[in-house]
Design an enzyme around this catalytic site. Sequence first.
Site, mmCIF file in Angstrom:
data_model
loop_
_atom_site.group_PDB
_atom_site.id
_atom_site.type_symbol
_atom_site.label_atom_id
_atom_site.label_comp_id
_atom_site.label_asym_id
_atom_site.label_seq_id
_atom_site.Cartn_x
_atom_site.Cartn_y
_atom_site.Cartn_z
ATOM 1 C CE LYS A 27 -6.440 13.886 0.456
ATOM 2 N NZ LYS A 27 -6.471 12.727 -0.423
ATOM 3 N NE ARG A 28 -3.608 10.016 10.138
ATOM 4 C CZ ARG A 28 -3.185 9.062 10.966
ATOM 5 N NH1 ARG A 28 -3.871 7.951 11.108
ATOM 6 N NH2 ARG A 28 -2.107 9.232 11.695
ATOM 7 C CB THR B 42 -10.064 4.805 -0.892
ATOM 8 O OG1 THR B 42 -9.525 5.162 0.389
ATOM 9 C CG2 THR B 42 -9.335 3.587 -1.425
ATOM 10 C CE LYS C 103 -2.385 10.755 3.135
ATOM 11 N NZ LYS C 103 -3.066 9.909 2.135
ATOM 12 C CG HIS D 62 -1.982 -1.006 1.223
ATOM 13 N ND1 HIS D 62 -3.255 -0.819 0.730
ATOM 14 C CD2 HIS D 62 -1.942 -2.291 1.658
ATOM 15 C CE1 HIS D 62 -3.957 -1.929 0.873
ATOM 16 N NE2 HIS D 62 -3.179 -2.842 1.439
ATOM 17 C CE LYS E 244 -13.953 6.027 1.358
ATOM 18 N NZ LYS E 244 -13.007 6.176 2.495
#
Length: 828
Positions: free
Chosen positions: A563-564, A671, A569, A370, A675
Site C-alpha cells: 500500500k502507499r 480496499t 498505515k 475518502h 483483494k
Amino acid sequence: MNNQNDLCVLPEAEKLPTDVKSLEHDFRRYLVHHLGRFLGCNPHYLYEALSLTVRDRIMTDWRNTWLQHRRPEQRRAYYLSLEFLIGRALGNHLLNMNLSGEIAEAVQHFSQSLEEIQSREPDAGLGNGGLGRLAACFMDSCATLKLPVVGYGLRYEYGMFRQRIENGYQKEEPDHWLRDANPWELERAEYTQIVQFGGHTEHFTNRHGEPRTRWLNTEDVLAIPFDVPVSGYRNGVVNTLRLWKATATDEFNLDEFNAGSYPESVAAKNDAEHITMVLYPNDSSENGKELRLRQQYFLASASLQDIIRQWELIHGEDYANFAAQNVFQLNDTHPAIGVAELMRILIDDKHLSWEQAWKITSDTMAYTNHTLLPEALERWPVQLFERLLPRLLEIIYEINAHFLKQVAIRWPGDSDRRRRMSIIEENNGKSVRMAYLAIVGSFSVNGVAELHSELLRKGLFRDFYELWPEKFNNKTNGVTPRRWIAHANPEMTALISSKIGDEWISDLSKIEQLKPYANGNNKTFHAQWQAAKTANKRELAKLVKEECGVDFPLDSLFDVQVKRIHEYKRQLLNVLHVIHLYNRIRHGDTTDWTNRCVLIGGKAAPGYFMAKRIIKLINNVAEIINSDPEVGDKLKLAFLPNYRVSSMEVIAPATDLSEQISTAGKEASGTGNMKFMMNGALTIGTYDGANIEMLDAVGVDNFFLFGLKVDEVEALKTHYDPQGLIAADEDLKAVFQLLESGHFNIEEPGIFDQVITAMKDPHDPWMTVADFRSYTEVQQHAASAYRDRQHWTRMSIMNTACSGFFSTDRTMQDYNSDIWKLSPMDLG
Ligand code: 26Q
C-alpha cells in the site's frame, strides 16, 4: 432522435467473427499491414496488434451502449475523478469478452505466448492508490451491472512515477506510459471543449434590464477528449471513460504576437499543455499548488460543458428535467469546484436565475469523502482563486452567503458556528474549504466504510450533520471480483467454479456456497486449494527473486503489506515485529518456529521525508536479515520496488497473511484488504476502516484482530507514554536497543534518528509503540495457526467464502439504490 438512434444500433451481423482463424488473420494484418512490423519485432508491437484485434471486437457493443446512454429518457450518472488507476486493459477485456482461449490459441500459431504479450502492456498508472483504484473498480462494476455511468478524468501524459530502489532509498522516475501508442484510447477531437482561466469579470445589465456577468480576457485552454472502453462481464455493455488532454488554442495571443513577443506567445502554448502533463503523486493533499487547482478546474469545466452540450443536443435549452436525468458523483473534493462551475454555466451561459441554477446543482451533485486526516482536507488560498478563477470565486462567495443565512436561521446568534461552518476559512489569510463547498452543494455525502461514515458524522462534519442529517450516508467500498479473482487467480477461479458453477463471478454473494467446502472432511478440495495457493506463491517468489534477489521458500508463511507508505498505515509496526523475530532467532528462541517471508511494497510521496526514510529502514533491515546465515529460511524480508496494479495481480493470490495495521480511526476503508480476503488470505488487522466489516463477515475465529480501538486511541492521547511502554516490555526494549545501536545503518550513522524519535514521542499521533505488544502476540497466534495447515486452509477458504459483500457490484448497487437511481440499460 429515438428513431435515429434505433437506426444506428448496429445489428448482430455487423459483429466481427471471434473464431481462432479470424483472430489470427487480424492479428497478422495489424502487425504487418497497419503497424508495419514483423514477428521478430519489439514485443510491444505484438501487444499493440493484439489489442487492436481485440478492440475491434468491442466496437459495436461500445457504440450501442453509447447510443443507449443518449436516449432522451435515460437517467445517467457521471463519476468525476482526478484519478482512474486502471492498470492493464488487455487481459481484462479478454476475460469480459470471453476471448482468452481463442486469443491464446491464435497467438500460439505464431509461437507467441499470450502471457508474454500481456506483460508488455504498461500499467495505466493514472492514480495514486486506493481512491484511484476504487474509481476503476466502480467503472468495471457499473458496466457489468449495465448502469449508464460515464467516468470523466484526466489523461496524464505521465502517470504515477516509477519507483526504483538505490542503496535502499526510493528514487522516482517519470512514467511516460504514452510513449508507445495506446491502443485502448480513441481520440474524439470533434468534442473538444474550451476551458477559461484568469482574466476578470464584468457585471452589467442587459437590454431587458437583467443583471449579467461576463468573464473576460481569459487565457483559454482546449480540452480534447480521449475515450477508453470499459467492458462489462459478458453482457454486451461497453461504457466509456472519457479522459481530457489539455492543449493550447490554435490562436496565439495576437497582441503579444504582433508586439513581437513571439517566444512569450508560444510559451503560453506550453503552459496550457502542462495542465495534463503529470499526476500529482501525493495521496494526502499537497496544499496550494496552482497547477493542481488548474487540473481540478480543467476536469470539472470540460466535463460539465461536455455533459451540457449533450443535453442540449437532445433537449435544447430546456433545463427543467436536467436534475431528474443527471447525477454527478464527486470522488473526494478534487473535482468539487464543479459545484461552482455548474452554477457558472447555468447562470452566465444559460441565463438561469440563481435559484433555478442552485436547485439544479444541489439536486445533481453527490460527494464521497475518502479521508479523516485533517491535513488531507483541501483548502485553496482565496488569493490564488481570485487570480486563476475570479468568476468561480464570486460564485463561491455567493453560495457561502446564502448558506450562512441558513445557518443563522437555524442557530440565531451563534456566530462561532457560522465561523466554523463557513466555506471561507479566515485564519492567517483566507482560504476556500473544498469539503464544505462539496457538502453545501450536494444532496448526498458519503463515507466509504461504516466506521468512517460514523466518524464523519460525529467528528469532522458534525456541524453539517446536525444541519442536514438526511444528506449523510455510508457506502462501504469494494473491489471488482473480475480483475481481483477471475483474472488474477485463474487456478482458484477454476477450482471454485468446478464446485459451485461460475455465477459468482458476476454475483459474488453466491461465493458463500463455498462455505461447506471449508470443512476439513473435504480433503481433496483442501488439497486443491493448497495446491492453487502454492502455485501462486511460486509465481510471487519468482517475482521477488527477480526484483529483490531474495529467495522466498514456498512452505513459509507469506506475510504481505503493500500500500502507499504512510505513517498512519504503520509499516513501522511491521518492521518492529520483523526485528523482534530477528532477535528471537539470534537468541535461539525458535522452538515451534514458523518460517515467514515478509514482503512490503509501496510508493512514498516524493516530498514525504518520513515515508521515504521508512523505505530506507525496511531495505536496511532486509539486507541484514537476509544475509545472516543464522537466520536462513526462518525469516526473510523484501521490499518490492514499484508496487502497482499489475504487481497486486501477482501478490494477492499468493498471500497467506494480509497486513492491515493502521492506527484505529485513520484508514477510511482500505480496499487492498478486500483483494487479499477474496484470494483466501487471512487478515491481521486493527479495528479500522472496512476491516471491521470484514471481521463481521468472516467471524473472529478467521481473523487476527489486535490493537487499540478508536475510543481507546482517543483516550490514551492525554497520557501516552511510549518510552514507559518500551522500558516495560523486554521484547520491545530489545528491538529499540538494536535499532538505536546503529546495527542496521553502520555505514550511514544517524539516518534513522528521526524515525526512532517520532515513535518515542508522547505526541506520536500513530501510536505505533502502543500496539506493539498486542500485535506481536497476535502475530504469534498467526504463526502457530499456520503450523496446522488443515486449520489454516479451513480459515483461508472461509475468508474467500465470506467475501461476497466486498464486491464493487454490491457497492454500486448501494450507490444506485440510494443516490443515483438509474435503471439498467436494455442491452445484451
Ligand atoms: C489532493 C490535493 C493535492 C494533491 C493530491 C491530493 C490527493 C490525491 C489523492 C489527496 C488524496 C488522494 C488519495 C486518497 C486516497 O487514496 N484515499 C483512500 O481512499 C480509499 C478508497 O476509498 C480508501 O480505501 C482508503 O482508506 C483511503 O486512504
